[in-house]
Design a protein around this motif. Sequence first.
Motif, PDB file in Angstrom:
ATOM      1  N   ARG A   6      -6.859 -36.992  61.202  1.00 49.50           N
ATOM      2  CA  ARG A   6      -6.748 -37.977  62.268  1.00 49.50           C
ATOM      3  C   ARG A   6      -7.077 -39.346  61.699  1.00 49.50           C
ATOM      4  O   ARG A   6      -8.036 -39.506  60.957  1.00 49.50           O
ATOM      5  N   CYS A   7      -6.291 -40.335  62.060  1.00 48.13           N
ATOM      6  CA  CYS A   7      -6.485 -41.699  61.575  1.00 48.13           C
ATOM      7  C   CYS A   7      -7.707 -42.321  62.235  1.00 48.13           C
ATOM      8  O   CYS A   7      -7.843 -42.296  63.464  1.00 48.13           O
ATOM      9  N   ALA A   8      -8.600 -42.872  61.417  1.00 43.74           N
ATOM     10  CA  ALA A   8      -9.798 -43.542  61.939  1.00 43.74           C
ATOM     11  C   ALA A   8      -9.436 -44.851  62.636  1.00 43.74           C
ATOM     12  O   ALA A   8     -10.216 -45.366  63.429  1.00 43.74           O
ATOM     13  N   GLY A   9      -8.255 -45.389  62.348  1.00 42.69           N
ATOM     14  CA  GLY A   9      -7.833 -46.640  62.963  1.00 42.69           C
ATOM     15  C   GLY A   9      -7.229 -46.464  64.337  1.00 42.69           C
ATOM     16  O   GLY A   9      -7.696 -47.040  65.318  1.00 42.69           O
ATOM     17  N   CYS A  10      -6.214 -45.609  64.449  1.00 39.54           N
ATOM     18  CA  CYS A  10      -5.511 -45.451  65.725  1.00 39.54           C
ATOM     19  C   CYS A  10      -5.830 -44.138  66.428  1.00 39.54           C
ATOM     20  O   CYS A  10      -5.500 -43.964  67.599  1.00 39.54           O
ATOM     21  N   SER A  23     -14.448 -43.721  52.252  1.00 40.31           N
ATOM     22  CA  SER A  23     -15.656 -42.903  52.339  1.00 40.31           C
ATOM     23  C   SER A  23     -15.221 -41.442  52.421  1.00 40.31           C
ATOM     24  O   SER A  23     -14.040 -41.154  52.580  1.00 40.31           O
ATOM     25  N   PRO A  24     -16.125 -40.535  52.329  1.00 38.00           N
ATOM     26  CA  PRO A  24     -15.715 -39.133  52.253  1.00 38.00           C
ATOM     27  C   PRO A  24     -15.022 -38.601  53.501  1.00 38.00           C
ATOM     28  O   PRO A  24     -14.243 -37.672  53.411  1.00 38.00           O
ATOM     29  N   ASP A  25     -15.279 -39.185  54.672  1.00 39.63           N
ATOM     30  CA  ASP A  25     -14.782 -38.550  55.890  1.00 39.63           C
ATOM     31  C   ASP A  25     -13.860 -39.396  56.763  1.00 39.63           C
ATOM     32  O   ASP A  25     -13.487 -38.970  57.840  1.00 39.63           O
ATOM     33  N   CYS A  46      -7.003 -53.606  47.327  1.00 42.35           N
ATOM     34  CA  CYS A  46      -8.046 -54.450  47.905  1.00 42.35           C
ATOM     35  C   CYS A  46      -9.374 -53.704  47.959  1.00 42.35           C
ATOM     36  O   CYS A  46      -9.415 -52.504  48.151  1.00 42.35           O
ATOM     37  N   THR A  47     -10.445 -54.457  47.846  1.00 41.23           N
ATOM     38  CA  THR A  47     -11.763 -53.896  48.070  1.00 41.23           C
ATOM     39  C   THR A  47     -11.972 -53.799  49.571  1.00 41.23           C
ATOM     40  O   THR A  47     -11.699 -54.734  50.314  1.00 41.23           O
ATOM     41  N   CYS A  48     -12.464 -52.654  50.007  1.00 38.43           N
ATOM     42  CA  CYS A  48     -12.643 -52.400  51.425  1.00 38.43           C
ATOM     43  C   CYS A  48     -14.120 -52.120  51.694  1.00 38.43           C
ATOM     44  O   CYS A  48     -14.761 -51.391  50.944  1.00 38.43           O
ATOM     45  N   PHE A  49     -14.663 -52.693  52.756  1.00 39.05           N
ATOM     46  CA  PHE A  49     -16.056 -52.483  53.138  1.00 39.05           C
ATOM     47  C   PHE A  49     -16.095 -51.917  54.549  1.00 39.05           C
ATOM     48  O   PHE A  49     -15.356 -52.377  55.422  1.00 39.05           O
ATOM     49  N   LEU A  50     -16.953 -50.939  54.774  1.00 40.56           N
ATOM     50  CA  LEU A  50     -17.085 -50.330  56.096  1.00 40.56           C
ATOM     51  C   LEU A  50     -18.409 -50.706  56.733  1.00 40.56           C
ATOM     52  O   LEU A  50     -19.440 -50.757  56.060  1.00 40.56           O
ATOM     53  N   ASP A  52     -20.159 -49.802  60.707  1.00 40.47           N
ATOM     54  CA  ASP A  52     -20.033 -49.260  62.059  1.00 40.47           C
ATOM     55  C   ASP A  52     -18.632 -48.714  62.336  1.00 40.47           C
ATOM     56  O   ASP A  52     -18.071 -48.919  63.419  1.00 40.47           O
ATOM     57  N   GLY A  53     -18.054 -48.039  61.350  1.00 39.21           N
ATOM     58  CA  GLY A  53     -16.740 -47.425  61.521  1.00 39.21           C
ATOM     59  C   GLY A  53     -15.569 -48.378  61.443  1.00 39.21           C
ATOM     60  O   GLY A  53     -14.424 -47.972  61.633  1.00 39.21           O
ATOM     61  N   LYS A  54     -15.814 -49.647  61.178  1.00 40.87           N
ATOM     62  CA  LYS A  54     -14.739 -50.642  61.051  1.00 40.87           C
ATOM     63  C   LYS A  54     -14.605 -51.044  59.594  1.00 40.87           C
ATOM     64  O   LYS A  54     -15.592 -51.129  58.872  1.00 40.87           O
ATOM     65  N   ALA A  55     -13.377 -51.324  59.191  1.00 41.53           N
ATOM     66  CA  ALA A  55     -13.097 -51.745  57.816  1.00 41.53           C
ATOM     67  C   ALA A  55     -12.961 -53.269  57.768  1.00 41.53           C
ATOM     68  O   ALA A  55     -12.433 -53.890  58.698  1.00 41.53           O
ATOM     69  N   TYR A  56     -13.461 -53.860  56.672  1.00 45.71           N
ATOM     70  CA  TYR A  56     -13.407 -55.312  56.496  1.00 45.71           C
ATOM     71  C   TYR A  56     -12.963 -55.645  55.080  1.00 45.71           C
ATOM     72  O   TYR A  56     -13.289 -54.917  54.133  1.00 45.71           O
ATOM     73  N   CYS A  57     -12.279 -56.765  54.923  1.00 42.34           N
ATOM     74  CA  CYS A  57     -11.989 -57.296  53.592  1.00 42.34           C
ATOM     75  C   CYS A  57     -13.296 -57.870  53.040  1.00 42.34           C
ATOM     76  O   CYS A  57     -14.260 -58.105  53.780  1.00 42.34           O
ATOM     77  N   LYS A  58     -13.332 -58.106  51.745  1.00 37.68           N
ATOM     78  CA  LYS A  58     -14.557 -58.583  51.101  1.00 37.68           C
ATOM     79  C   LYS A  58     -15.017 -59.918  51.679  1.00 37.68           C
ATOM     80  O   LYS A  58     -16.198 -60.120  51.945  1.00 37.68           O
ATOM     81  N   ARG A  59     -14.095 -60.841  51.898  1.00 34.56           N
ATOM     82  CA  ARG A  59     -14.445 -62.171  52.393  1.00 34.56           C
ATOM     83  C   ARG A  59     -15.103 -62.096  53.769  1.00 34.56           C
ATOM     84  O   ARG A  59     -16.161 -62.679  54.007  1.00 34.56           O
ATOM     85  N   ASP A  60     -14.512 -61.349  54.685  1.00 30.16           N
ATOM     86  CA  ASP A  60     -15.064 -61.272  56.033  1.00 30.16           C
ATOM     87  C   ASP A  60     -16.361 -60.470  56.072  1.00 30.16           C
ATOM     88  O   ASP A  60     -17.283 -60.816  56.811  1.00 30.16           O
TER      89      ASP A  60
END
Length: 138
Positions: A6-10, A23-25, A46-50, A52-60
């Motif tokens: 299942r997609c964590a996004g939609c 991440s692993p899950d 791209c580098t991805c940061f998580l 609270d379950g949301k993904a962010y680009c490095k800058r943000d």
Amino acid sequence: RPGLARCAGCGGRIQDPFLLRVSPDLEWHVACLKCAECGQPLDETCTCFLRDGKAYCKRDYSRLFAVKCAQCRAAFSSSDLVMRARDHVYHLECFRCAACGRQLLPGDQFCLRERDLLCRAEHGPPLDGSAARGTRSP
């Protein structure tokens, strides 16, 4: 595991031949993995940061969540040397007396009044405790 994940996004099933795992899950449709703040696609380049379950680009992620200097409010880089006063963190260059501007060095005595650093010798309470015995109130 196409079709089972299942997609964590939609929240939809991932039927695509490719998926992105963060991440692993957490698994995402390739098209759904975007920065929660700016919408930039976050793919394998791209580098991805998580958070609270949301993904962010490095800058943000840095702008929103990084520890910032208590004086200049800029984020720290991994190579910055810092000074700490209680729970405040400062760049070395920003660790200065708020009254006279003198840079405070390791070993210098200082006091912290609310958010202001003060060099103790010139602007802080007397070292001998005479303020506590005085008759005048501040």
